[in-house]
Design an enzyme around this catalytic site. Structure first.
Site, mmCIF file in Angstrom:
data_model
loop_
_atom_site.group_PDB
_atom_site.id
_atom_site.type_symbol
_atom_site.label_atom_id
_atom_site.label_comp_id
_atom_site.label_asym_id
_atom_site.label_seq_id
_atom_site.Cartn_x
_atom_site.Cartn_y
_atom_site.Cartn_z
ATOM 1 N N HIS A 348 -16.017 40.504 -72.897
ATOM 2 C CA HIS A 348 -16.802 40.984 -71.757
ATOM 3 C C HIS A 348 -16.657 40.142 -70.505
ATOM 4 O O HIS A 348 -17.357 40.381 -69.522
ATOM 5 C CB HIS A 348 -18.291 41.018 -72.115
ATOM 6 C CG HIS A 348 -18.665 42.173 -72.984
ATOM 7 N ND1 HIS A 348 -18.955 43.407 -72.475
ATOM 8 C CD2 HIS A 348 -18.768 42.281 -74.325
ATOM 9 C CE1 HIS A 348 -19.244 44.237 -73.465
ATOM 10 N NE2 HIS A 348 -19.133 43.576 -74.604
ATOM 11 N N LYS A 534 -28.896 43.670 -60.311
ATOM 12 C CA LYS A 534 -28.054 43.039 -61.331
ATOM 13 C C LYS A 534 -28.463 41.584 -61.412
ATOM 14 O O LYS A 534 -29.220 41.112 -60.577
ATOM 15 C CB LYS A 534 -26.574 43.155 -60.950
ATOM 16 C CG LYS A 534 -26.278 42.731 -59.500
ATOM 17 C CD LYS A 534 -24.842 43.026 -59.089
ATOM 18 C CE LYS A 534 -24.543 44.471 -58.814
ATOM 19 N NZ LYS A 534 -23.680 45.075 -59.834
ATOM 20 N N ARG A 535 -27.977 40.860 -62.416
ATOM 21 C CA ARG A 535 -28.287 39.437 -62.473
ATOM 22 C C ARG A 535 -27.820 38.738 -61.202
ATOM 23 O O ARG A 535 -26.862 39.159 -60.563
ATOM 24 C CB ARG A 535 -27.623 38.804 -63.714
ATOM 25 C CG ARG A 535 -28.260 39.215 -65.025
ATOM 26 C CD ARG A 535 -29.719 38.779 -65.122
ATOM 27 N NE ARG A 535 -29.833 37.333 -65.153
ATOM 28 C CZ ARG A 535 -29.824 36.595 -66.259
ATOM 29 N NH1 ARG A 535 -29.734 37.176 -67.448
ATOM 30 N NH2 ARG A 535 -29.906 35.286 -66.194
ATOM 31 N N LYS A 540 -21.279 37.772 -58.149
ATOM 32 C CA LYS A 540 -21.736 39.122 -57.806
ATOM 33 C C LYS A 540 -22.020 39.246 -56.306
ATOM 34 O O LYS A 540 -22.209 40.347 -55.786
ATOM 35 C CB LYS A 540 -22.973 39.499 -58.622
ATOM 36 C CG LYS A 540 -22.665 39.726 -60.118
ATOM 37 C CD LYS A 540 -23.922 40.046 -60.911
ATOM 38 C CE LYS A 540 -23.704 40.187 -62.413
ATOM 39 N NZ LYS A 540 -23.227 41.521 -62.830
ATOM 40 N N THR A 642 -21.924 48.233 -65.212
ATOM 41 C CA THR A 642 -22.450 49.528 -65.658
ATOM 42 C C THR A 642 -23.511 50.050 -64.691
ATOM 43 O O THR A 642 -23.744 51.253 -64.653
ATOM 44 C CB THR A 642 -23.053 49.451 -67.073
ATOM 45 O OG1 THR A 642 -23.899 48.307 -67.160
ATOM 46 C CG2 THR A 642 -21.964 49.385 -68.124
ATOM 47 N N LYS A 646 -24.476 54.008 -63.505
ATOM 48 C CA LYS A 646 -25.817 54.603 -63.469
ATOM 49 C C LYS A 646 -26.127 55.109 -62.066
ATOM 50 O O LYS A 646 -26.684 56.201 -61.895
ATOM 51 C CB LYS A 646 -26.871 53.553 -63.855
ATOM 52 C CG LYS A 646 -26.710 52.946 -65.232
ATOM 53 C CD LYS A 646 -27.603 51.705 -65.352
ATOM 54 C CE LYS A 646 -27.188 50.853 -66.534
ATOM 55 N NZ LYS A 646 -27.777 49.482 -66.464
#
Ligand SMILES: *Cc1c(COP(=O)(O)O)cnc(C)c1O
Length: 801
Positions: A348, A534-535, A540, A642, A646
């Site tokens: 992952h 998100k985290r 990110k 993901t 969504k």
């Protein structure tokens, strides 16, 4: 299942009476939820039992999905939907004068995971059940989740997530299926009469592993699978009075909390104990179940597939070897052949620091017998592969090296399949992170792009949209998400696009009400809802989004008369408790929100809402309301993502780098319907190879960017003197590890384009529709069907292509 409203009401009132010995009017929403949970369990009970019976009678091959996290979200509505009871129950409760939404909100979110990895595992459990696959989950029953996030003075504060405080209606404790897991002690080899050696363990620290089973209800197919979660307890046989408090605490700690702090070695050892604990208990229970129904172990690989979700459960490999050799008298060769046929592994991450390793000394002390087995795997690997691949490559890839047990390498060597989670990610595994092992085992590597449970993320989270879709194309998409593509025909249907917009506005109003209630911020439902959930992590790049907000703020201050669509920037993100930099970014976002939201010159044109404690339930509220999906990681760093899927399925357009599954989303929905920007993975690797990235060049070349960066240190944003400086320095003094400055210009250009395009709502909703219509390919059902066909070799219900 069949159930009339009258029958349901009668059952429900009886349940209330039995459980609480009082009148309905005297019960809380939580009481009502618990009663309803019991009732749903009862309605599903025979399905659950019969599913197990059927698998046994047919001797179906079983898939066991091992994951250190599962993040299922609330189960009440999802179970009712899948059982076909949602409308009956909702109406029945209304007739009793109750509020289904309030009852459903009384359910706590299970604290069993913290992000994408756990959510993926939960989506796959739902899909396995819905496809009629004999799929079982195996994980840990954490008594405390990661943490409950609150903000104090803009800083993240972590409170305990005591999600089991009121018990868990969905679980069944099965102490009759408990087993012992052994730690520490010493091992010696005892010669046997037949000349073989038997491993004898002594003085071990024994832990009693007790399973709690949770039903995973399939969609309209009478299947209920099992998620088995293990809890660590004192062994019942031990004379409890002789257990020291320290030893009790050591056992208690194993399943106490998700993600113990691993920034010191004490925390690390606990993490390793957790990993072995659920791996060992899971494999023991599998072998025991298998043994009850089969003669000998030869059939094992035809009847069992074990999936390793990221490296945390990798010890299932040596544990299976241990059981087959030490307890079932297999030779090494037979045990190894069976083990590798059974195991498969999903990687992952390509982030180097996330590839797990354990110091050999720690591993050996905690798991002496397992260490012997890993050392023998290592020895045999070296003997077999050195003549072919040379000593250097073998040294780089062996399970043991640099004083460490290397979990990812062990997972590849002990499995028959290794997959990445998006095409780019799988290519990067082959070219970079696992490049050497790809030379050794090219045939093992394959891609399985992630997917999401459309049932939860559209049918449940966005009922207005689901109903609108039904009205246009019928409801087969609910079984076959790929049918959504027939919506493409309506991309220019002005009436339908208006309805789509009305749905979005309705969802925005629901989110706006929540934001008003929790944060006291008033937001406009005609504003662009620009969402990043998100985290919190440097890669990110929430920071890039922050710079856009500062840009918009300064633009309004400079030119108050200019007309742009109003914007609301919505964040949800937890930072790991020991991740200092991520916490500084949280403080920065909150400080900026304070400044922007209270500036009378800004008014309602720009708002920033950082919603605390992001999790599945908040996602279900936020995602249906989003116009823009921020997927802005540095290219090559996000394996798949993901939340991008969504948000797409709910009609948000992606503002996205060419990273992970963003690439596939852009391809599926069409470039014209997304906003791509930024460096490619290739360009990022180019910078690495040449070593010539100079963040300061971007700062010096672009006055707008320079002005924005300077607000971090010049007092424009109050309250961030240390955090602002820290972030500023990370970008300029330490050269911006994640290329934020390099991507600034192309990102902002797309943000300007979005502001422009949003004005034409018909066009905009056309793009939203294109995203919804293309989202079916990212359904978890299709992803799981591919795992079943290619890796697990198990049958599944047919899915339309
Ligand atoms: C989907 C999901 C994630 C994963 O989000 P990414 O943006 O893909 O990292 C994390 N947390 C929750 C609660 C989710 O539902």
């Amino acid at each position: 299942m069949k159930l009339t409203r009258a029958q349901f009401k009668e059952d429900f009132l009886a349940e209330i009476k039995t459980l609480y010995a009082t009148d309905l009017s005297d019960t809380s929403a939580l009481n009502q939820f618990i009663a309803l949970g019991h009732l749903v369990r009862r309605y599903d009970g025979s399905n659950w039992k019969q599913t197990g019976d059927r698998y046994r009678q047919h001797d179906d091959k079983q898939v066991y999905y091992f994951s250190i996290e599962f993040l299922p979200g609330r189960l009440l509505k999802s179970n009712l939907l899948n059982l076909g009871l949602l409308d009956t129950v909702r109406q029945g409760l209304t007739e009793l004068g109750l509020d289904f939404a309030a009852i459903s909100a009384a359910e706590p979110d299970p604290g069993l995971g913290n992000g994408g990895l756990g959510r993926l595992a939960a989506c796959y459990m739902d899909s396995m059940a819905s496809l009629g696959i004999a799929g079982n989950g195996n994980g840990i029953r954490y008594r405390y989740g990661l943490f409950k996030q609150v903000f104090m003075d803009g800083y993240q504060v972590e409170l305990p997530d005591d999600w089991l405080r009121n018990g868990n209606v969905w679980e069944i404790r099965r102490e009759n299926k408990a087993c012992l897991v052994r730690f520490g002690g010493n091992v010696w080899m005892q010669p046997q009469p037949d000349g073989s050696l038997k491993a004898i363990s002594e003085n071990t620290d024994d832990v009693w592993a007790v399973p709690y089973d949770v039903g995973m209800v399939g969609y309209h197919n009478d299947v209920t699978n099992t998620l088995r979660l293990w809890s660590a307890e004192l062994p019942p046989s031990a004379d409890n009075t002789t257990f020291s408090q320290a030893r009790r605490d050591r056992i208690d700690d194993i399943t106490k909390v998700l993600y113990p702090d691993d920034s010191n070695s004490e925390g690390q050892a606990l993490r390793l104990r957790q990993e072995y604990f659920f791996s060992s208990a899971g494999v023991q229970s599998i072998i025991r179940h298998f043994g009850l129904h089969h003669q000998g172990v030869k059939e094992l690989a035809n009847k069992i597939a074990i999936h390793i979700n990221d490296t945390h459960p990798t010890l299932v490999i040596p544990e299976m070897m241990r059981l087959l050799m030490d307890e079932h008298h297999c030779s090494w060769e037979v045990a190894w052949a069976l083990t590798t046929q059974v195991m498969s592994y999903t990687n992952h991450t390509i982030m180097q620091e996330a590839l797990e390793t354990w110091p050999i000394e720690m591993f050996k002390g905690l798991l002496p017998r397992l260490y012997q087995i890993v050392a023998e795997i290592d020895r045999r690997y070296r003997v077999a592969k050195t003549p072919i691949f040379g000593e250097e490559l073998v040294n780089r890839t062996a399970p043991l090296g640099n004083g460490q047990v290397r979990m990812a390498f062990l997972a590849v060597i002990g499995s028959h399949s290794v997959n990445g989670v998006a095409p780019l990610h799988t290519e990067l595994l082959k070219e970079d992170v696992l490049r050497d092992l790809y030379q050794v085992y090219p045939e093992r590597f394959n891609n399985k792009t992630n997917g999401i449970a459309t049932r939860r993320w559209v049918q449940l989270a966005n009922e207005p949209l689901a109903n609108l879709i039904d009205s246009k194309i019928g409801s087969t998409w609910r079984q076959q998400p790929n049918e959504l593509k027939t919506l493409t025909a309506y991309q220019h249907d002005a009436k339908f696009l208006k309805q789509l917009m009305a749905v979005k506005v309705q969802n925005k109003a629901a989110l706006a009400a929540y934001i008003k209630q929790t944060l006291g911020i008033d937001i406009r439902t005609d504003a662009i809802f620009d969402v990043q959930i998100k985290r919190l992590h440097a890669y990110k790049r929430q920071l890039l989004h922050v710079f856009e907000i500062i840009r918009e703020y300064l633009a309004i201050k400079d030119q108050p008369e200019a007309v742009e669509p109003a914007r609301v920037h919505i964040f949800g993100a937890k930072a790991a408790p020991s991740y200092h930099y991520a916490k500084s970014i949280i403080k920065l976002i909150n400080a900026l929100a304070d400044l922007v939201n209270h500036d009378p010159a800004i008014g309602d044109r720009l708002k920033v809402a950082f919603i605390p404690n992001y999790g599945v339930s908040l996602g279900e509220l936020i995602i249906p309301a989003a116009d823009v999906s921020e997927q802005i990681s540095t290219a090559s760093k996000e394996a798949s993502g993901t939340s991008n899927m969504k948000l797409m399925a709910n009609g948000a357009v992606s503002l996205a780098t060419l990273d992970g599954a963003n690439i596939d989303i852009i391809e599926a929905a069409g470039e014209a319907n997304e906003y791509a920007f930024g460096l490619t993975a290739k360009a990022v690797y180019g910078y690495y190879q040449r070593g010539d990235y100079q963040a300061a060049d971007f700062y010096n070349a672009d006055p707008e960017l320079k002005r924005i960066l300077d607000t971090l240190i010049d007092g424009t944003i109050p309250g961030i003197s240390t955090e602002g400086r820290e972030i500023y320095d990370s970008l300029l003094k330490y050269n911006d590890e994640f290329f934020v400055l390099a991507d600034y210009e192309s990102y902002v250009q797309q943000q300007r384009q979005i502001a422009h395009d949003y004005e034409d709502q018909t066009q905009w909703q056309g793009k939203a529709l294109a995203n919804i219509a293309a989202s079916g390919v990212f359904s978890a059902d299709l992803a799981v069907a591919r795992y079943s066909d290619d890796i697990w070799q198990v049958p599944h219900a047919k899915l339309g292509q």
